[in-house]
Design an enzyme around this catalytic site. Structure first.
Site, short mmCIF file in Angstrom:
data_model
loop_
_atom_site.label_atom_id
_atom_site.label_comp_id
_atom_site.label_asym_id
_atom_site.label_seq_id
_atom_site.Cartn_x
_atom_site.Cartn_y
_atom_site.Cartn_z
N CYS A 31 47.25 113.37 21.29
CA CYS A 31 47.93 114.76 21.32
C CYS A 31 47.00 115.65 20.64
O CYS A 31 46.70 116.74 21.54
CB CYS A 31 49.38 114.63 20.61
SG CYS A 31 50.32 113.98 21.68
N HIS A 32 46.54 115.49 19.38
CA HIS A 32 45.95 116.51 18.80
C HIS A 32 44.72 116.01 17.88
O HIS A 32 44.16 116.80 17.12
CB HIS A 32 46.63 117.52 17.88
CG HIS A 32 47.87 118.02 18.58
ND1 HIS A 32 49.12 117.32 18.67
CD2 HIS A 32 47.91 119.16 19.35
CE1 HIS A 32 50.08 118.30 19.23
NE2 HIS A 32 49.21 119.23 19.71
N GLY A 33 44.29 114.61 18.49
CA GLY A 33 42.92 114.34 17.87
C GLY A 33 42.83 113.75 16.54
O GLY A 33 42.08 113.88 15.68
N HIS A 85 51.63 114.11 12.42
CA HIS A 85 51.31 115.67 12.70
C HIS A 85 52.57 116.10 13.30
O HIS A 85 53.17 116.88 12.52
CB HIS A 85 50.13 115.88 13.64
CG HIS A 85 50.02 117.29 14.04
ND1 HIS A 85 49.49 117.54 15.28
CD2 HIS A 85 49.79 118.53 13.34
CE1 HIS A 85 49.48 118.76 15.12
NE2 HIS A 85 49.36 119.39 14.28
N PRO A 92 44.15 116.74 12.59
CA PRO A 92 45.03 117.93 11.96
C PRO A 92 46.09 117.17 11.17
O PRO A 92 47.06 117.63 10.47
CB PRO A 92 45.72 118.67 13.09
CG PRO A 92 45.47 117.71 14.27
CD PRO A 92 44.39 116.67 14.00
#
Lengths: 419, 184
Positions: B148-150, B124, B163
């Site tokens: 950080c963003h799963g 990502h 993501p």
């Protein structure tokens, strides 16, 4: 308000005849005729220039103590903080003035938006300002990498990775930017070189910005052109004094941060040395990038997110052609005035979203705010230019003053606004 | 008389074209020449020889027990090496390809099934996912989890949820002997 230099000093006359530097200074800073109704929002241009000088002077001194190498950078900054005489003060000034530079420039830009300073014949003046903003952002980003803390390293990683979204050439461009296969010593070295160079490029663009400014002179709160010399006053002493007073107030606010909360605007993780193996749980950029970071993260597609983020600044270049209204000042634009404040609030909202994790409510708000940011420029402004009925403009800058006297100027303007 | 003036204008037109041609050629030469000199400057910012020389790394696998992981540095970035258990290998091999966002068979990602070697940066925005240490959260698919963003990765390092657009990349791996690999 003569254009000629008045002096009895023979040496100055002798030099000025051969190199008219004194005439030039006289024409641009002393006798220079400025609209007599400028309010305090017009302080922020010279204030930005002041901040730029402070940044360059403190930066040159810091560069004498800093080591641009991954093994030494962090410790050299700590050495500045602990061992160098007054090093803590110089670094904290440099750190906090960076933030204040952005505050000043953002206010300067919102002033331009409110009073329509970007409209003809000042389009190029405005566009040069946007160029300065872009250069400032690049400079600030690279400066933030230099202490080589965790946020430096991971901020550099995330931001340089944005370029990998470019189709086909993305990877090659990122490797070229890094000078390797990750953010590493070659990256730090070139960032330092550019961080030293770009402020002087900014100075160059500022000179051209002022050149364009002095072609037609400053806009003013009424947004109408000065009719003649009766609408103007010489820059010195009137605005030199006013600007100097502004610098004093500015320095009071600045000193509050500098001496009582020097790390308030920074991130504590940047006091941990960079570690390529551990990512901080929550990566955030410096506060002045937050609205743009929010736009980046609002869009689920990597490439489109990057495009939207750059477009959010790029759109400012074509602003003079998006806003078709012939009236400059929001004082006489009853509808635009509200949309301006909505846009302002929207930018603040984007800033808040930018420092939250991109999920749940902040994500939804971020997407709405991003949409509104572009709708404001692409739909609202072109429509208002056609549909809004502006209030009647005063005949001249002097008129409200002459008809009502200084203290009554506002009262005199009131019925006119309702008309 | 008429013929004379026609001749004169013809001549001046000729001269203008010849001059235009010279302008064009001189400008073109200037642009090409500047470009030719700019290229070495631009190219000097590409990875240097000593950076490229460090582009491979050798790792001794013998101390890694089954179920353990090791993180090594390659090209300045982490590389995850996992000595996978039978269960993990079976789990990675048994997934139907059309369930995967970035379709890739486990067999195409490993040289020997018990050794999985993947790049340790989330696809990502480049964070380092958790899952290398025993106590780490390994995500819903038993591989790695990026905080950080799963993003969730499975036991083959493939993206399963979140993501990130792509699987963790597989670097070039070569077995020098049974327990030594060369990455890069």
């Amino acid at each position: 308000m003569s254009e000629h230099l008045k002096t009895n000093n023979a040496l100055i006359k002798w030099i000025d005849h051969r190199l008219p530097v004194f005439s030039m200074m006289n024409e641009t800073m002393i006798d220079y005729p400025a609209p007599k109704n400028l309010n305090y929002w017009w302080n922020f241009g010279s204030l930005a220039g002041f901040a730029l000088v402070v940044m360059i002077v403190t930066g040159i001194v810091l560069a004498m103590q800093y080591t641009a190498h991954v093994d030494y950078a962090f410790n050299s900054v700590e050495r500045i903080m602990r061992d160098v005489n007054g090093g803590w003060l110089i670094r904290y000034i440099h750190m906090n003035m960076a933030s204040f530079f952005f505050i000043v420039v953002f206010i300067h830009m919102f002033r331009g938006l409110y009073y329509g300073s970007y409209k003809a014949p000042r389009e190029i003046l405005w566009m040069l300002g946007v160029v300065i903003l872009l250069l400032m952002m690049a400079t600030a980003f690279m400066g933030y990498v230099l202490p080589w803390g965790q946020m430096s390293f991971w901020g550099a990683t995330v931001i340089t990775n944005l370029f990998s979204a470019i189709p086909v050439f993305g990877e090659a461009i990122v490797v070229w930017l890094w000078g390797g296969f990750s953010v590493d010593n070659p990256t730090l070295n070139r960032f330092f070189a550019l961080h030293y160079l770009l402020p002087f490029v900014i100075v160059g663009v500022v000179v051209v910005h002022l050149w364009a400014l002095h072609r037609f002179g400053s806009n003013n709160p009424l947004g109408i052109e000065a009719n003649g010399q009766q609408d103007k006053i010489p820059f010195h002493p009137y605005y030199t004094v006013k600007d100097a007073f502004g610098v004093g107030v500015f320095l009071l606010a600045f000193s509050g941060f500098l001496f009582f909360a020097p790390n308030f605007l920074g991130h504590p993780d940047n006091y941990i040395p960079a570690n390529p193996l551990v990512t901080p749980a929550h990566i955030v950029p410096e506060w002045y990038f937050l609205p743009f970071y929010a736009i980046l993260r609002s869009i689920p597609d990597k490439l489109l997110g990057v495009v939207a983020m750059f477009a959010s600044i790029g759109i400012l270049f074509i602003l003079p052609w998006l806003d078709r209204s012939p009236v400059r000042s929001a004082k006489f634009r009853p509808v635009y005035k509200w949309f301006f404040w909505l846009f302002f609030a929207n930018c603040i909202l984007l800033g808040w979203v930018g420092q939250e994790a991109a999920e749940g409510l902040p994500l939804i708000l971020g997407r709405l705010a991003t949409a509104w940011y572009f709708i404001h420029f692409l739909v609202v402004l072109p429509l208002l230019g056609v549909m809004e009925r502006p209030k009647p403009l005063p005949v001249s800058i002097s008129e409200p003053v002459l008809s009502g006297g200084g203290g009554l100027a506002a009262a005199a303007a009131k019925p006119m606004e309702k008309a | 008389m008429a013929a004379d003036s026609a001749h004169a204008s013809q001549q001046s037109q000729d001269e203008e074209t010849r001059r235009d041609f010279l302008y064009l050629m001189a400008t073109a030469m200037g642009v090409v020449g500047t470009g030719a000199f700019a290229w070495p400057l631009v190219n000097s910012m590409n990875p240097s020889k000593e950076v490229l020389a460090l582009a491979s790394t050798e790792v001794d696998l013998s101390p890694i027990e089954v179920g353990q992981s090791l993180t090594v540095m390659w090209r300045g970035k982490p590389v995850f090496i996992r000595h996978r258990t039978e269960a993990e290998i079976a789990e990675a091999a048994d997934v139907a390809l059309d369930e995967l966002p970035d379709q890739e068979a486990d067999a195409d990602r490993v040289v020997k099934p018990e050794w999985l070697v993947v790049g340790g940066n989330c696809t990502h925005l480049g964070c380092v996912p958790l899952g290398q240490k025993t106590g780490d959260e390994k995500g819903e698919y038993g591989g790695w989890f990026c905080p950080c963003h799963g993003s969730h990765y499975d036991t083959s390092g493939r993206i399963r949820k979140g993501p990130a657009p792509e699987n963790l990349p597989v670097p070039p791996v070569e077995f020098l002997d049974d327990t030594t690999i060369k990455i890069g």
